[in-house]
Design a protein around this motif. Sequence first.
Motif, PDB file in Angstrom:
ATOM      1  N   ILE A 126       0.832  -1.206   0.000  1.00 28.69           N
ATOM      2  CA  ILE A 126       0.000   0.000   0.000  1.00 28.69           C
ATOM      3  C   ILE A 126       0.866   1.255   0.000  1.00 28.69           C
ATOM      4  O   ILE A 126       0.575   2.228  -0.706  1.00 28.69           O
ATOM      5  N   ALA A 127       1.955   1.255   0.771  1.00 29.13           N
ATOM      6  CA  ALA A 127       2.851   2.413   0.799  1.00 29.13           C
ATOM      7  C   ALA A 127       3.525   2.610  -0.569  1.00 29.13           C
ATOM      8  O   ALA A 127       3.613   3.744  -1.054  1.00 29.13           O
ATOM      9  N   ASN A 128       3.983   1.529  -1.194  1.00 30.76           N
ATOM     10  CA  ASN A 128       4.598   1.635  -2.518  1.00 30.76           C
ATOM     11  C   ASN A 128       3.612   2.168  -3.542  1.00 30.76           C
ATOM     12  O   ASN A 128       3.949   3.047  -4.350  1.00 30.76           O
ATOM     13  N   GLY A 129       2.399   1.653  -3.527  1.00 34.47           N
ATOM     14  CA  GLY A 129       1.380   2.112  -4.480  1.00 34.47           C
ATOM     15  C   GLY A 129       1.007   3.560  -4.267  1.00 34.47           C
ATOM     16  O   GLY A 129       0.807   4.304  -5.233  1.00 34.47           O
ATOM     17  N   THR A 130       0.916   3.983  -3.023  1.00 32.59           N
ATOM     18  CA  THR A 130       0.559   5.372  -2.727  1.00 32.59           C
ATOM     19  C   THR A 130       1.654   6.331  -3.187  1.00 32.59           C
ATOM     20  O   THR A 130       1.370   7.370  -3.800  1.00 32.59           O
ATOM     21  N   LEU A 131       2.910   5.986  -2.895  1.00 38.02           N
ATOM     22  CA  LEU A 131       4.013   6.855  -3.341  1.00 38.02           C
ATOM     23  C   LEU A 131       4.135   6.879  -4.857  1.00 38.02           C
ATOM     24  O   LEU A 131       4.376   7.937  -5.453  1.00 38.02           O
ATOM     25  N   ALA A 132       3.955   5.735  -5.501  1.00 39.95           N
ATOM     26  CA  ALA A 132       4.032   5.686  -6.962  1.00 39.95           C
ATOM     27  C   ALA A 132       2.886   6.481  -7.586  1.00 39.95           C
ATOM     28  O   ALA A 132       3.085   7.200  -8.572  1.00 39.95           O
ATOM     29  N   ALA A 133       1.685   6.375  -7.005  1.00 44.50           N
ATOM     30  CA  ALA A 133       0.553   7.152  -7.522  1.00 44.50           C
ATOM     31  C   ALA A 133       0.767   8.639  -7.287  1.00 44.50           C
ATOM     32  O   ALA A 133       0.390   9.472  -8.118  1.00 44.50           O
ATOM     33  N   GLY A 134       1.379   8.990  -6.168  1.00 37.67           N
ATOM     34  CA  GLY A 134       1.683  10.396  -5.909  1.00 37.67           C
ATOM     35  C   GLY A 134       2.665  10.957  -6.931  1.00 37.67           C
ATOM     36  O   GLY A 134       2.527  12.088  -7.376  1.00 37.67           O
ATOM     37  N   LEU A 135       3.662  10.166  -7.284  1.00 34.79           N
ATOM     38  CA  LEU A 135       4.598  10.608  -8.321  1.00 34.79           C
ATOM     39  C   LEU A 135       3.913  10.695  -9.681  1.00 34.79           C
ATOM     40  O   LEU A 135       4.118  11.646 -10.438  1.00 34.79           O
ATOM     41  N   GLY A 136       3.096   9.693  -9.983  1.00 37.52           N
ATOM     42  CA  GLY A 136       2.457   9.643 -11.297  1.00 37.52           C
ATOM     43  C   GLY A 136       1.369  10.678 -11.474  1.00 37.52           C
ATOM     44  O   GLY A 136       1.327  11.388 -12.477  1.00 37.52           O
ATOM     45  N   VAL A 137       0.480  10.790 -10.517  1.00 33.99           N
ATOM     46  CA  VAL A 137      -0.667  11.686 -10.651  1.00 33.99           C
ATOM     47  C   VAL A 137      -0.324  13.098 -10.190  1.00 33.99           C
ATOM     48  O   VAL A 137      -0.581  14.072 -10.895  1.00 33.99           O
TER      49      VAL A 137
END
Length: 90
Positions: free
Chosen positions: A34-45
């Motif tokens: 969940i932490a990896n997905g949240t940080l990756a989505a923050g970078l992407g979006v």
Amino acid sequence: MTSTRALPDGYCVPVHQSLTAPILLAGAPRLATIANGTLAAGLGVGLQLWGVGLVFWIIAQGICVFAARRDPQFTEVLVRHIRHRSYYEC
């Protein structure tokens, strides 16, 4: 060595593997995924760096899967390690 005596009714309880196995998402602990997905989505979006977010997620998830294969509860150990102070600091 196991006993060959029969147990009375009600004294044999099966323990399913799902009760003792850790909860993993995509091969890594739930918290780390969940932490990896949240940080990756923050970078992407948020920053509109789609490629960087995707590369970050692949690398971070790969590291977490590698660590989870060695110890499925590595996130709990890491959190405890960060919380406790070192007593032998010079």
